[in-house]
Scaffold this active site. Structure first.
Site, short mmCIF file in Angstrom:
data_model
loop_
_atom_site.label_atom_id
_atom_site.label_comp_id
_atom_site.label_asym_id
_atom_site.label_seq_id
_atom_site.Cartn_x
_atom_site.Cartn_y
_atom_site.Cartn_z
N ASP A 269 0.81 -1.22 0.00
CA ASP A 269 0.00 0.00 0.00
C ASP A 269 0.84 1.27 0.00
O ASP A 269 0.31 2.38 0.10
CB ASP A 269 -0.95 0.00 1.20
CG ASP A 269 -0.22 0.03 2.53
OD1 ASP A 269 1.03 -0.08 2.53
OD2 ASP A 269 -0.89 0.17 3.58
N LYS B 168 17.44 39.43 -12.84
CA LYS B 168 16.49 38.48 -13.42
C LYS B 168 15.13 38.62 -12.77
O LYS B 168 15.02 38.87 -11.58
CB LYS B 168 17.03 37.06 -13.22
CG LYS B 168 16.18 35.94 -13.75
CD LYS B 168 15.55 35.04 -12.73
CE LYS B 168 16.19 34.87 -11.41
NZ LYS B 168 15.44 34.01 -10.47
N ARG C 27 11.43 36.50 -12.41
CA ARG C 27 10.76 35.21 -12.61
C ARG C 27 9.26 35.45 -12.76
O ARG C 27 8.61 35.98 -11.87
CB ARG C 27 11.02 34.29 -11.41
CG ARG C 27 10.54 32.87 -11.61
CD ARG C 27 10.72 32.05 -10.33
NE ARG C 27 12.11 31.97 -9.92
CZ ARG C 27 12.96 31.07 -10.39
NH1 ARG C 27 12.57 30.19 -11.30
NH2 ARG C 27 14.21 31.04 -9.96
N ASP D 64 25.45 28.92 -7.69
CA ASP D 64 24.13 28.86 -7.05
C ASP D 64 24.13 27.72 -6.06
O ASP D 64 25.04 26.88 -6.06
CB ASP D 64 23.04 28.67 -8.11
CG ASP D 64 21.71 29.32 -7.72
OD1 ASP D 64 21.56 29.65 -6.53
OD2 ASP D 64 20.85 29.49 -8.59
N ASP E 209 18.04 23.09 -10.52
CA ASP E 209 16.82 22.28 -10.58
C ASP E 209 16.49 22.01 -12.05
O ASP E 209 17.01 21.09 -12.65
CB ASP E 209 15.69 23.00 -9.86
CG ASP E 209 14.44 22.13 -9.70
OD1 ASP E 209 14.42 21.00 -10.22
OD2 ASP E 209 13.48 22.59 -9.07
N THR E 210 15.65 22.81 -12.66
CA THR E 210 15.34 22.61 -14.08
C THR E 210 16.43 23.18 -14.98
O THR E 210 16.46 22.91 -16.18
CB THR E 210 14.01 23.27 -14.45
OG1 THR E 210 14.11 24.69 -14.26
CG2 THR E 210 12.87 22.72 -13.60
N GLY E 211 17.32 23.99 -14.41
CA GLY E 211 18.40 24.59 -15.18
C GLY E 211 18.03 25.89 -15.86
O GLY E 211 18.86 26.49 -16.53
N GLY E 212 16.78 26.33 -15.70
CA GLY E 212 16.34 27.54 -16.38
C GLY E 212 17.10 28.78 -15.96
O GLY E 212 17.56 29.56 -16.82
#
Length: 331
Positions: A55, A211, A213, A237, A241-244
């Site tokens: 489960d 920058k 966001r 950094d 994460d996503t590299g953006g």
């Protein structure tokens, strides 16, 4: 500053732990890192059984006595974040019920760290909730590395030692004999981190990418504050994460005339589509991360360099066990 660039892999133990009550227990998030830490300390990890029922419930059992021991649980709360966190808390509870003298959660990567404040109404401060959950599970102390924001250390009402991956990254960068270096913060929020990194790199000049966001996981770089033309740019950094963010920053640096571009981060979160972004051959000379989070095989690419933080974590564990200074590691 002590060098922590590689994990020790030798026959002679670094420390005399013959009669020590120090014990290491690894969760399932990053067993390889735990093995490297154990190698540095010259001991073996305590065997652990961790399994999942049909489960989805988790089961954990410590396989040897830890009564009266100083136990260090090694578990980054990386993906799958909820399972990693829950497994850690179950490990803590198991150690508590097994009469461990002290339990330290060694969390190389602290999940939910980005939810460290409210940015809109009716939001949770999940980083604080996570700290509360760990405390309630029975943790006596936390050892964390490169928290997303320093304020998270104050979310705990128990001792929290905060260490940094910068010595490992800087040791490696200095071995490359780079010239005309400029350290670049990919956003305004990372300026303090980049400034500290630049100071450790022989007081290198600093540049900032302004920058904005527009939405979660969507980043837009606007302009560079500082001189990067003809220089070797090191984008620093705490995580990728996503590299953006870091890739849009690198594209801007390239347009501004940067000669070489390196990306550095302690935590390789590497959520899709980071692989496609980071592996572009004409963007980064190298993408340098640590093994605080395991990098899965199909995410490796030629520019990727993974450095071990096992020595540094092992040294911190030893100092905590011996009740000596951890902060002096970084002076």
């Amino acid at each position: 500053m002590t060098s922590f660039i590689t994990a020790v892999d030798n026959e002679e133990p670094t420390f005399n732990l013959t009669n020590s009550r120090l014990r290491l227990v690894s969760g399932t998030s990053n067993p390889k890192l735990a093995e490297e830490i154990a190698s540095y300390l010259g001991i073996e990890n305590v065997p652990l059984v961790s399994k999942r029922f049909a489960d989805g419930e988790l089961y954990v059992q410590i396989q040897q006595s830890i009564r009266g021991c100083d136990v260090f649980l090694i578990q980054p709360t990386c993906a799958p974040v909820n399972d990693s966190l829950m497994e850690l808390m179950i490990m803590v509870d198991a150690c508590k019920r097994a009469s461990a003298r002290q339990i330290t959660a060694v969390i190389p990567y602290f999940g939910y760290a980005r939810a460290d404040r409210k940015t809109s109404g009716r939001e949770s401060i999940t980083a604080k909730l996570t700290a509360n959950l760990l405390e309630k599970s029975g943790v006596d102390r936390v050892l964390a590395m490169d928290l997303h924001s320093a304020q998270i250390q104050g979310y705990f009402d128990i001792p929290c030692d905060h260490i940094y991956g910068s010595p490992v990254l800087i040791d490696y960068l200095e071995s490359l004999k780079l010239e005309e270096v400029v350290v670049v913060s990919p956003d305004v929020g990372g300026v303090a981190r980049a400034r500290a990194f630049a100071k450790l790199m022989s007081d290198a000049p600093l540049a900032i990418i302004d920058k904005r966001r527009s939405a979660h996981n969507i980043a837009e770089s606007l302009t560079v504050i500082g001189e990067v033309k003809g220089k070797t740019a090191i984008l620093i950094d705490d995580m990728i994460d996503t590299g953006g963010t870091i890739c849009s920053g690198a594209n801007l640096l390239k347009k501004e005339g940067a000669k070489r571009i390196f990306a550095c981060a302690s935590h390789a979160v590497f959520s899709p589509p980071s692989y496609e972004r980071l592996s572009s051959k004409d963007l980064f000379e190298q993408v340098i991360v640590t093994n605080s989070i395991p990098v899965i095989d199909n995410y490796e690419f030629p520019q990727l360099k993974v450095l071990s933080v096992a020595n540094m974590l092992g040294e911190a564990i030893w100092r905590i066990h011996e009740e000596s200074s951890v902060s002096s590691m970084f002076r």
